[in-house]
Design a protein around this motif. Sequence first.
Motif, short mmCIF file in Angstrom:
data_model
loop_
_atom_site.label_atom_id
_atom_site.label_comp_id
_atom_site.label_asym_id
_atom_site.label_seq_id
_atom_site.Cartn_x
_atom_site.Cartn_y
_atom_site.Cartn_z
N LYS A 201 -84.69 80.89 -1.75
CA LYS A 201 -86.15 80.69 -1.72
C LYS A 201 -86.88 82.03 -1.75
O LYS A 201 -87.96 82.14 -2.36
N THR A 202 -86.30 83.06 -1.11
CA THR A 202 -86.89 84.39 -1.19
C THR A 202 -86.89 84.89 -2.63
O THR A 202 -87.90 85.41 -3.13
N ARG A 203 -85.77 84.72 -3.31
CA ARG A 203 -85.69 85.12 -4.71
C ARG A 203 -86.65 84.30 -5.57
O ARG A 203 -87.24 84.82 -6.52
N GLU A 204 -86.80 83.03 -5.23
CA GLU A 204 -87.68 82.17 -6.02
C GLU A 204 -89.14 82.58 -5.87
O GLU A 204 -89.92 82.45 -6.83
N ILE A 205 -89.54 83.06 -4.71
CA ILE A 205 -90.91 83.56 -4.55
C ILE A 205 -91.16 84.69 -5.55
O ILE A 205 -92.21 84.75 -6.20
N LEU A 206 -90.20 85.60 -5.68
CA LEU A 206 -90.34 86.70 -6.63
C LEU A 206 -90.35 86.18 -8.07
O LEU A 206 -91.16 86.62 -8.89
N ALA A 207 -89.46 85.23 -8.37
CA ALA A 207 -89.40 84.67 -9.72
C ALA A 207 -90.67 83.90 -10.05
O ALA A 207 -91.17 83.96 -11.18
N TYR A 208 -91.20 83.19 -9.08
CA TYR A 208 -92.43 82.42 -9.29
C TYR A 208 -93.61 83.37 -9.51
O TYR A 208 -94.47 83.11 -10.37
N THR A 209 -93.64 84.46 -8.77
CA THR A 209 -94.69 85.47 -8.95
C THR A 209 -94.62 86.06 -10.35
O THR A 209 -95.64 86.22 -11.03
N LYS A 210 -93.42 86.39 -10.80
CA LYS A 210 -93.24 86.92 -12.15
C LYS A 210 -93.71 85.91 -13.19
O LYS A 210 -94.36 86.28 -14.19
N TRP A 211 -93.40 84.63 -12.97
CA TRP A 211 -93.83 83.59 -13.91
C TRP A 211 -95.36 83.51 -13.97
O TRP A 211 -95.94 83.41 -15.05
N LYS A 212 -96.03 83.58 -12.82
CA LYS A 212 -97.49 83.47 -12.82
C LYS A 212 -98.11 84.65 -13.55
O LYS A 212 -99.14 84.49 -14.24
N MET A 213 -97.51 85.82 -13.45
CA MET A 213 -98.00 86.98 -14.19
C MET A 213 -97.77 86.79 -15.69
O MET A 213 -98.64 87.12 -16.51
N GLN A 214 -96.60 86.25 -16.03
CA GLN A 214 -96.31 85.98 -17.43
C GLN A 214 -97.29 84.94 -17.99
O GLN A 214 -97.76 85.06 -19.12
N GLN A 215 -97.60 83.95 -17.19
CA GLN A 215 -98.50 82.89 -17.61
C GLN A 215 -99.89 83.43 -17.94
O GLN A 215 -100.56 82.94 -18.86
N LEU A 216 -100.34 84.43 -17.23
CA LEU A 216 -101.65 85.03 -17.47
C LEU A 216 -101.76 85.66 -18.85
O LEU A 216 -102.85 85.74 -19.43
N SER A 217 -100.61 86.11 -19.38
CA SER A 217 -100.62 86.79 -20.68
C SER A 217 -100.34 85.84 -21.84
O SER A 217 -100.29 86.27 -22.99
N MET A 218 -100.15 84.55 -21.55
CA MET A 218 -99.81 83.60 -22.61
C MET A 218 -101.08 83.06 -23.29
O MET A 218 -102.14 83.03 -22.69
#
Length: 218
Positions: A201-218
């Motif tokens: 779950k700790t790793r997923e928080i980081l992965a989810y944060t990365k995804w939200k940043m990626q989503q902003l650039s889509m």
Amino acid sequence: MEWYVYQKGSSPIRKVSRRGRSHLKRNLLIVCIFVAAAGLLWCAVAFNRINNTATTAPMTKADAGIILGMAMWGDEPSPGLKERLDYGLKLYNEGMFSRIIVSGGLDKADYQYTEGQGMRNYLVAQGVPEDAILMENESTSTYENLKFSQKIMQQEGMTSVVIITHTYHGRRALEIAREIGYASPQLGLTESQTMSMLKYKTREILAYTKWKMQQLSM
């Protein structure tokens, strides 16, 4: 006490007092505290989203179930990946879908099988007919899992899907599926009995944060 700032070969051009330096330090401290607080708040928001995603209910029959890949342990699916496969197999046997897409690329260069190949082998050994399994074995991320599997669905004329993964991973998978154009994707989520949720779950928080940043650039 005052401090003078010189340029070479010239007279003083500015005076910096101790009071000014103290004010600057205080402002920097305030900024650091604000950034830290914002980070902690975001982590709390992300954790809440991750922790409050559940299997679609009631689940309706779909054209396919996509089982998202996870690590292979040599030639065999890891215990965590077996949990996803077993849950996907359960849904398949219940008639929730008639085709299974297994998705995942090569973990290590010296492995004999990609995640997709290892998953297919496992399901065939459990009695699933080979012609009921479609394989995607190039992806290296959840985004690619879903993007490449979507192409398979389009080629096969399939429009509805159940995405199968662990509960902690479901929120990100669902958001990605919606973002890239899946029509009303459903979730089939299983809890893990073999993995440390503190770690994942700790790793997923980081992965989810990365995804939200990626989503902003889509």
